[in-house]
Design an enzyme around this catalytic site. Sequence first.
Site, PDB file in Angstrom:
ATOM      1  N   TYR A   1       1.262   5.161   2.545  1.00 37.73           N
ATOM      2  CA  TYR A   1       1.034   6.372   1.740  1.00 37.73           C
ATOM      3  C   TYR A   1       2.360   6.971   1.266  1.00 37.73           C
ATOM      4  O   TYR A   1       2.457   7.467   0.143  1.00 37.73           O
ATOM      5  CB  TYR A   1       0.251   7.431   2.537  1.00 37.73           C
ATOM      6  CG  TYR A   1      -1.204   7.101   2.679  1.00 37.73           C
ATOM      7  CD1 TYR A   1      -2.106   7.402   1.659  1.00 37.73           C
ATOM      8  CD2 TYR A   1      -1.701   6.486   3.821  1.00 37.73           C
ATOM      9  CE1 TYR A   1      -3.454   7.090   1.771  1.00 37.73           C
ATOM     10  CE2 TYR A   1      -3.042   6.169   3.949  1.00 37.73           C
ATOM     11  CZ  TYR A   1      -3.913   6.473   2.924  1.00 37.73           C
ATOM     12  OH  TYR A   1      -5.247   6.152   3.039  1.00 37.73           O
TER      13      TYR A   1
ATOM     14  N   LYS B   1      -6.438  -0.447   0.966  1.00 34.13           N
ATOM     15  CA  LYS B   1      -5.005  -0.579   1.218  1.00 34.13           C
ATOM     16  C   LYS B   1      -4.783  -0.968   2.662  1.00 34.13           C
ATOM     17  O   LYS B   1      -5.627  -0.605   3.485  1.00 34.13           O
ATOM     18  CB  LYS B   1      -4.241   0.723   0.906  1.00 34.13           C
ATOM     19  CG  LYS B   1      -4.861   2.047   1.368  1.00 34.13           C
ATOM     20  CD  LYS B   1      -5.145   2.383   2.790  1.00 34.13           C
ATOM     21  CE  LYS B   1      -4.159   2.262   3.888  1.00 34.13           C
ATOM     22  NZ  LYS B   1      -4.718   2.653   5.207  1.00 34.13           N
TER      23      LYS B   1
END
Length: 367
Positions: A219, A134
């Site tokens: 996140y 990510k």
Amino acid sequence: MTTRRIFLQKAGISTLALSLPYTNTLSAMQTEKEDKILRVAIMGLGSYGTRVAEAMKDCKRAKLVGVVSGTPSKITDWQSKYGIPAKNCYNYETFDQIKDNPDIDVVYMTTPNSLHKPHCLRIAAAGKHVISEKPMALNAAEGREMVAACKKAGVHLLVGYRMHFEPKTLEVVRMQRAGELGETLFFQGLSGFIIGDPTQWRLNRELAGGGSMMDIGIYSVNGTRYMLGEEPIWVTAQESKTDPVKFKEGVDETITFQMGFPSGAMASCLSTYALNNLDKFFLNGTKGFAEMQPSTGYGPIKAWTKNGPIEREHVTHQTVQMDEMAAIMLDGKKPVIPVDGEEGLKDLVIIDAIYEAVKTGEKVMLG
Ligand code: NAD
């Protein structure tokens, strides 16, 4: 093709194996079973790549078998540490040749963000599955290219969303989906740490694609979506910068952002490189709350609800992630929370909208 051959292929048994003596047949079947191990090459042998490699030592379904690196000394180091044969070692010029290597199934990119897209396209063209760290790419346009390229090549594209397999996270998600918290109308996600070395790639816009939002704020973006189980329809956002020398133009230090959902739920989140130990999720419903702190670190994760603490054994996130990703790629298993390219793309669409909202000061509508 005869019916018998089709049946044997479906049963996973080759006609050759059947024509061999019993012991050989057994070993042929065993080989086929052993083949059900996901054989992984890690690209980018830095801090997170090393963490994944160490965690994979305990995997049951995934095995580190290859590397891609621009640093020859790292390659020899990893070869001796993990028993990697020379034929499975590549650099950034040679890794297209991986297409001729039948012993590697997937390349896991643990490189700086801007390299994910171009390398993904090359890995897919080589016919290998891709795992991207990510953020999957620098923006949604890049993400769409990656999804399309992998689809065209018929390979999987997964994103290293390790929290999607974390037991306490999954218990909170289960409770939310089961309605045990009632109607969940509010989520708060706080993600941050104080970043050090100003020369690192995370503070370089070309390599990182932004600042804290790309690295740690994602996140909270991703967590909002899996905790509420909905996709946002609007985004607003505000930025603050206390150190414009360290955080140059296009590199965000701190962003607060809000999201609205079809149910009427709202989320309020913070992404920052200016506060330490900021790692908290809070979900409130009409019947009660769930709270997690730390919520996305390497663990142990702590979670509790109105009923008290959620107790689950701590697992090394990356070990579980890689075993589960093996099951997804090899057995077609469907994870509770998706980890595919479409999932990575959804976060990028929201991050694009957050940056747009910061720039314009406007509420950005999605979808
Ligand atoms: P890192 O700097 O420690 O490692 C990056 C590696 O890429 C290094 O080995 C470096 O040599 C290599 N590299 C190749 N080309 C490069 C180039 N042009 N410039 C700079 N480095 C180059 O970084 P990291 O912390 O390992 O992060 C790598 C990726 O993993 C990032 O996308 C990051 O967001 C992600 N990450 C994910 C998690 C997680 O928990 N899922 C945690 C940390 C990092």
